[in-house]
Design an enzyme around this catalytic site. Structure first.
Site, PDB file in Angstrom:
ATOM      1  CB  THR A  40      -1.005  -0.210   1.131  1.00 19.50           C
ATOM      2  OG1 THR A  40      -1.617  -1.410   1.412  1.00 19.50           O
ATOM      3  CG2 THR A  40      -1.560   1.137   1.390  1.00 19.50           C
ATOM      4  CG  HIS A  43      -0.206   0.197  -5.073  1.00 15.45           C
ATOM      5  ND1 HIS A  43       0.438  -0.085  -6.245  1.00 15.45           N
ATOM      6  CD2 HIS A  43      -0.592  -0.831  -4.067  1.00 15.45           C
ATOM      7  CE1 HIS A  43       0.201  -1.412  -5.958  1.00 15.45           C
ATOM      8  NE2 HIS A  43      -0.309  -1.972  -4.890  1.00 15.45           N
TER       9      HIS A  43
HETATM   10 ZN   LIG Z   1       0.073  -3.632   5.244  1.00 17.04          ZN
END
Ligand SMILES: [Zn+2]
Ligand SMILES: [Zn+2]
Length: 342
Positions: A40, A43
């Protein structure tokens, strides 16, 4: 204090001075010791389509952490300064149907720590006391720092019964490797793991994989892996469209797949194949709050060893090197240190 901040659209982050967060009466203030870099976070660094859509800026990012409580809000009971804590990174609304039925992992309005609220890649973090998980003495700090990711792995691995089953795992990043370790611990008869990276396949072997497949070089086919009937259980951990279709093709009739990986784009799926072979596909996100967290403690008590999963450490000031290492797709969990090590 220092923090890693997403300023706006596009690539990049800023290691900058930001104001110390002020806890409200239901919050605690935590001094962050170590944090884990998650897909995450990569990203958000890239500023991909998901991040552009989802992250409100400016935002202190990060959700995998271990730290020490330094201040407790007036309305908080049961937590004390000095406790070593992590937190459930999905902050739930507590008013939707699922929250009120105590199925908080299915909250439709959860906010992500480090996504829609300021997160853990900072020297200090304020967050609701109800999201805090207090570690027991003896949990290694590196393991505590990645409890969130470990929880993803446990949530995936414990979705379907594994004892004496054959398991195919696509993707051997830190979560895929930890899910492999849990599957081995649960008594899976045979675990095969695929990844593009040879060093990640090494991680999978250390986690307990019996067979490894280098994606793109070797066929990811049930028969080639000695499983003419197909695999009983699949874990899709890669988000890679060809891994997803290979995994579906490699399943036995009646096979069951838990899907954690997130492809960047829509992937075409042959629904008639899923019907005719009676496959079960279960989407997985986050962790069960806090069932999965209790299971993690139990697994550690039972001797599950996750020391293989952390491969790199960096001082928070060297965050660029740390992010580059994590983005290469060859490493296990990459840890950032926010406080001096004792
Ligand atoms: Zn995580
Ligand atoms: Zn909710």
């Amino acid at each position: 204090m220092k923090a890693l901040v997403k300023r706006g659209p596009g690539e990049g982050l800023d290691y900058a001075d930001v104001p110390l967060p002020v806890p409200d009466r239901h919050d605690v203030l935590v001094r962050v010791l170590r944090t884990g870099i998650c897909g995450t976070d990569l990203h958000i660094f890239e500023g991909n389509a998901w991040a552009a859509r989802t992250v409100s800026t400016p935002r202190v990012i990060g959700h995998e952490f271990v730290g020490e409580i330094v201040e407790v809000g007036a309305g908080v009971g049961g937590l004390l300064p000095g406790q070593l804590v992590s937190a459930e990174g999905h902050l739930t609304c507590n008013s939707c149907v699922n929250c009120r039925a105590d199925r908080k992992h299915l909250c439709r309005a959860a906010e992500g720590l480090g996504v829609q609220r300021d997160g853990a890649f900072a020297e200090y973090l304020a967050l609701p006391a109800e999201s805090v998980w207090v570690h027991r003495p003896g949990v290694p700090l590196d393991v505590a720092a990645m409890f969130d990711a470990f929880g993803n792995a446990v949530h995936v691995a414990d979705t379907f019964p594994l004892r004496d089953r054959t398991v195919l795992v696509t993707g051997a990043g830190p979560i895929g490797a930890m899910a492999t370790a849990v599957a081995a611990h649960r008594g899976a008869r045979l675990i095969a793991v695929s990844d593009l990276s040879p060093s990640r396949l090494q991680l999978a072997r250390r986690a307990g994989a019996h067979l490894t497949v280098q994606a793109g070089q070797e066929p990811l086919e049930a028969a080639a892996l000695g499983q003419e009937q197909g695999f009983d259980v699949g874990f899709e951990m890669s988000g890679n469209p060809s891994a997803q279709s290979d995994l579906i093709a490699a399943m036995a009739h009646g096979g069951r797949i838990a899907v954690l990986g997130l492809p960047d784009e829509e992937v075409p799926t042959d629904w008639s194949d899923i019907s005719l072979r009676m496959l079960t596909i279960q989407g997985i996100s986050g962790r069960k709050v806090f069932d999965t967290w209790h299971t993690m403690n139990t697994l550690l008590d039972e001797g599950l060893d996750l020391s293989f999963a952390v491969t790199d450490h960096f001082d928070a000031r060297d965050w660029e090197k740390a992010f580059a290492t994590a983005a290469q797709g060859d490493s296990g969990k990459v840890i950032l240190d926010w406080a001096p090590r004792d």
